[in-house]
Design a protein around this motif. Sequence first.
Motif, PDB file in Angstrom:
ATOM      1  N   ALA A 210       0.837  -1.207   0.000  1.00 27.79           N
ATOM      2  CA  ALA A 210       0.000   0.000   0.000  1.00 27.79           C
ATOM      3  C   ALA A 210       0.871   1.257   0.000  1.00 27.79           C
ATOM      4  O   ALA A 210       0.598   2.213  -0.740  1.00 27.79           O
ATOM      5  CB  ALA A 210      -0.921  -0.005   1.219  1.00 27.79           C
ATOM      6  N   TYR A 211       1.913   1.257   0.835  1.00 20.44           N
ATOM      7  CA  TYR A 211       2.862   2.377   0.829  1.00 20.44           C
ATOM      8  C   TYR A 211       3.449   2.579  -0.567  1.00 20.44           C
ATOM      9  O   TYR A 211       3.517   3.702  -1.081  1.00 20.44           O
ATOM     10  CB  TYR A 211       4.013   2.087   1.796  1.00 20.44           C
ATOM     11  N   SER A 212       3.893   1.489  -1.194  1.00 21.05           N
ATOM     12  CA  SER A 212       4.528   1.570  -2.508  1.00 21.05           C
ATOM     13  C   SER A 212       3.566   2.097  -3.558  1.00 21.05           C
ATOM     14  O   SER A 212       3.972   2.848  -4.458  1.00 21.05           O
ATOM     15  CB  SER A 212       5.044   0.185  -2.925  1.00 21.05           C
ATOM     16  N   SER A 213       2.294   1.726  -3.452  1.00 22.71           N
ATOM     17  CA  SER A 213       1.313   2.205  -4.428  1.00 22.71           C
ATOM     18  C   SER A 213       1.115   3.714  -4.306  1.00 22.71           C
ATOM     19  O   SER A 213       0.967   4.414  -5.310  1.00 22.71           O
ATOM     20  CB  SER A 213      -0.017   1.469  -4.249  1.00 22.71           C
ATOM     21  N   ILE A 214       1.124   4.217  -3.080  1.00 26.42           N
ATOM     22  CA  ILE A 214       0.996   5.663  -2.864  1.00 26.42           C
ATOM     23  C   ILE A 214       2.228   6.394  -3.404  1.00 26.42           C
ATOM     24  O   ILE A 214       2.125   7.410  -4.097  1.00 26.42           O
ATOM     25  CB  ILE A 214       0.806   5.973  -1.366  1.00 26.42           C
ATOM     26  N   CYS A 215       3.414   5.861  -3.092  1.00 24.27           N
ATOM     27  CA  CYS A 215       4.651   6.491  -3.543  1.00 24.27           C
ATOM     28  C   CYS A 215       4.775   6.431  -5.059  1.00 24.27           C
ATOM     29  O   CYS A 215       5.268   7.384  -5.686  1.00 24.27           O
ATOM     30  CB  CYS A 215       5.847   5.805  -2.891  1.00 24.27           C
ATOM     31  N   THR A 216       4.341   5.333  -5.667  1.00 20.59           N
ATOM     32  CA  THR A 216       4.384   5.220  -7.120  1.00 20.59           C
ATOM     33  C   THR A 216       3.447   6.231  -7.764  1.00 20.59           C
ATOM     34  O   THR A 216       3.808   6.878  -8.764  1.00 20.59           O
ATOM     35  CB  THR A 216       3.988   3.800  -7.557  1.00 20.59           C
ATOM     36  N   LEU A 217       2.268   6.395  -7.205  1.00 17.99           N
ATOM     37  CA  LEU A 217       1.326   7.383  -7.728  1.00 17.99           C
ATOM     38  C   LEU A 217       1.938   8.778  -7.711  1.00 17.99           C
ATOM     39  O   LEU A 217       1.896   9.498  -8.708  1.00 17.99           O
ATOM     40  CB  LEU A 217       0.037   7.349  -6.911  1.00 17.99           C
ATOM     41  N   LEU A 218       2.520   9.156  -6.581  1.00 25.55           N
ATOM     42  CA  LEU A 218       3.119  10.488  -6.469  1.00 25.55           C
ATOM     43  C   LEU A 218       4.291  10.654  -7.426  1.00 25.55           C
ATOM     44  O   LEU A 218       4.433  11.690  -8.087  1.00 25.55           O
ATOM     45  CB  LEU A 218       3.578  10.726  -5.030  1.00 25.55           C
ATOM     46  N   SER A 219       5.126   9.631  -7.518  1.00 20.81           N
ATOM     47  CA  SER A 219       6.329   9.731  -8.344  1.00 20.81           C
ATOM     48  C   SER A 219       6.010   9.740  -9.834  1.00 20.81           C
ATOM     49  O   SER A 219       6.693  10.410 -10.616  1.00 20.81           O
ATOM     50  CB  SER A 219       7.272   8.561  -8.031  1.00 20.81           C
ATOM     51  N   MET A 220       4.967   9.017 -10.237  1.00 21.98           N
ATOM     52  CA  MET A 220       4.624   8.957 -11.659  1.00 21.98           C
ATOM     53  C   MET A 220       3.868  10.196 -12.128  1.00 21.98           C
ATOM     54  O   MET A 220       3.814  10.482 -13.328  1.00 21.98           O
ATOM     55  CB  MET A 220       3.788   7.709 -11.939  1.00 21.98           C
TER      56      MET A 220
ATOM     57  N   VAL B 140       7.832  15.502  -1.411  1.00 24.55           N
ATOM     58  CA  VAL B 140       6.409  15.277  -1.122  1.00 24.55           C
ATOM     59  C   VAL B 140       6.186  13.868  -0.578  1.00 24.55           C
ATOM     60  O   VAL B 140       5.430  13.665   0.378  1.00 24.55           O
ATOM     61  CB  VAL B 140       5.564  15.510  -2.390  1.00 24.55           C
ATOM     62  N   SER B 141       6.852  12.883  -1.172  1.00 19.98           N
ATOM     63  CA  SER B 141       6.679  11.497  -0.722  1.00 19.98           C
ATOM     64  C   SER B 141       7.165  11.308   0.708  1.00 19.98           C
ATOM     65  O   SER B 141       6.470  10.716   1.543  1.00 19.98           O
ATOM     66  CB  SER B 141       7.431  10.548  -1.659  1.00 19.98           C
ATOM     67  N   ILE B 142       8.355  11.820   1.003  1.00 18.33           N
ATOM     68  CA  ILE B 142       8.895  11.663   2.354  1.00 18.33           C
ATOM     69  C   ILE B 142       8.037  12.413   3.370  1.00 18.33           C
ATOM     70  O   ILE B 142       7.725  11.883   4.448  1.00 18.33           O
ATOM     71  CB  ILE B 142      10.350  12.161   2.410  1.00 18.33           C
ATOM     72  N   LEU B 143       7.651  13.637   3.033  1.00 20.49           N
ATOM     73  CA  LEU B 143       6.801  14.411   3.938  1.00 20.49           C
ATOM     74  C   LEU B 143       5.481  13.699   4.166  1.00 20.49           C
ATOM     75  O   LEU B 143       4.974  13.657   5.298  1.00 20.49           O
ATOM     76  CB  LEU B 143       6.558  15.807   3.352  1.00 20.49           C
ATOM     77  N   GLY B 144       4.918  13.123   3.107  1.00 22.92           N
ATOM     78  CA  GLY B 144       3.666  12.399   3.251  1.00 22.92           C
ATOM     79  C   GLY B 144       3.788  11.216   4.195  1.00 22.92           C
ATOM     80  O   GLY B 144       2.913  10.975   5.035  1.00 22.92           O
ATOM     81  N   MET B 145       4.885  10.460   4.082  1.00 23.91           N
ATOM     82  CA  MET B 145       5.082   9.312   4.964  1.00 23.91           C
ATOM     83  C   MET B 145       5.279   9.742   6.418  1.00 23.91           C
ATOM     84  O   MET B 145       4.782   9.094   7.345  1.00 23.91           O
ATOM     85  CB  MET B 145       6.293   8.503   4.496  1.00 23.91           C
ATOM     86  N   VAL B 146       5.998  10.848   6.612  1.00 20.22           N
ATOM     87  CA  VAL B 146       6.200  11.365   7.974  1.00 20.22           C
ATOM     88  C   VAL B 146       4.865  11.810   8.574  1.00 20.22           C
ATOM     89  O   VAL B 146       4.581  11.547   9.756  1.00 20.22           O
ATOM     90  CB  VAL B 146       7.209  12.528   7.965  1.00 20.22           C
ATOM     91  N   LEU B 147       4.046  12.460   7.769  1.00 21.27           N
ATOM     92  CA  LEU B 147       2.728  12.881   8.253  1.00 21.27           C
ATOM     93  C   LEU B 147       1.855  11.680   8.598  1.00 21.27           C
ATOM     94  O   LEU B 147       1.098  11.713   9.585  1.00 21.27           O
ATOM     95  CB  LEU B 147       2.040  13.761   7.202  1.00 21.27           C
ATOM     96  N   LEU B 148       1.945  10.626   7.814  1.00 20.36           N
ATOM     97  CA  LEU B 148       1.177   9.413   8.114  1.00 20.36           C
ATOM     98  C   LEU B 148       1.625   8.805   9.435  1.00 20.36           C
ATOM     99  O   LEU B 148       0.793   8.353  10.242  1.00 20.36           O
ATOM    100  CB  LEU B 148       1.337   8.395   6.989  1.00 20.36           C
ATOM    101  N   LEU B 149       2.939   8.793   9.683  1.00 21.31           N
ATOM    102  CA  LEU B 149       3.441   8.275  10.957  1.00 21.31           C
ATOM    103  C   LEU B 149       3.009   9.151  12.119  1.00 21.31           C
ATOM    104  O   LEU B 149       2.667   8.649  13.202  1.00 21.31           O
ATOM    105  CB  LEU B 149       4.963   8.190  10.916  1.00 21.31           C
ATOM    106  N   THR B 150       3.003  10.462  11.910  1.00 20.69           N
ATOM    107  CA  THR B 150       2.556  11.382  12.957  1.00 20.69           C
ATOM    108  C   THR B 150       1.084  11.154  13.278  1.00 20.69           C
ATOM    109  O   THR B 150       0.683  11.133  14.454  1.00 20.69           O
ATOM    110  CB  THR B 150       2.770  12.840  12.507  1.00 20.69           C
ATOM    111  N   ALA B 151       0.287  10.978  12.235  1.00 25.44           N
ATOM    112  CA  ALA B 151      -1.138  10.717  12.439  1.00 25.44           C
ATOM    113  C   ALA B 151      -1.347   9.411  13.193  1.00 25.44           C
ATOM    114  O   ALA B 151      -2.206   9.321  14.090  1.00 25.44           O
ATOM    115  CB  ALA B 151      -1.859  10.669  11.089  1.00 25.44           C
TER     116      ALA B 151
END
Length: 276
Positions: free
Chosen positions: A148-158, A169-180
């Motif tokens: 699921a993580y990879s699918s989100i990162c692939t969407l953003l990167s593509m 954006v990808s790293i910030l998004g993952m950090v925000l998900l961990l914070t949440a």
Amino acid sequence: MRKLLSANFARLKKDKVFWLCMIFLFLFACLLISTQYREHVKYGYEADINNVLFAYAVLIGVLSSVFTSLFLGTEYSDGTIRNKLVVGNTRTAIYLSNLIVSIAAAFLMCLAYLAAVCLIGIPLLGTSRSGLPLLLKILCGVFLASAAYSSICTLLSMLMQNKAIATAVSILGMVLLLTAASYLAAQLSQPEMYSGYTLDASGEIVQSEPVPNPRCLTGTKREVYEFLYDFLPSGQCVQYAAMEFTNIPRMYLCSLGILLAATAGGIWFFRRKDLK
């Protein structure tokens, strides 16, 4: 599709970021194992491999975002995507081949950590007292959350042609998900009751009768928080790392839903994207 996958995996074997992530997770496992073993020897704490067995789950989202954004961003910066289209590959095939290699890389990173656990952790800390069925359920859950993580990162990167922006954006998004996930865990762990303390006439501290905790979540609000905790890949990974969860089938379905939704959405947008 087969040629695209072959080319992607050939690149993966030579990718420095991928190997750095693998080495980092292997060394991270060694660090956790050695720390647990030293505390066992020095202070007599009980050695429990469960404390380190799935700790990598918390980090896999951030590492996946770093790898995927840089690996796929190179295709834009080097003009590889345009070349793939010129030779007759469809956008759907390009997207799916990139997603598959991203998921495979995440799985291999997980296995690098588990290799250290098997080679070093088991001899030092012993085997897990949890049953094999439970361990396999958690392992499958971590792999689904990683996908699921990879699918989100692939969407953003593509969808972002600028590699630097996509990475940030990808790293910030993952950090925000961990914070949440951390916030949700803290709210859900609030006890129903807590004990107060008062001073008696002699000045001694006396424990009073337990009183209701106003911060404890109840009713519909608690159900919403629990669903979000199970829905977010970061929330799932926090639970897998602690080996504490209540609804693993729901977490499976949420990861699968995110994977399918992100993939379908990514393909839809990528097919309509203007590649400059």
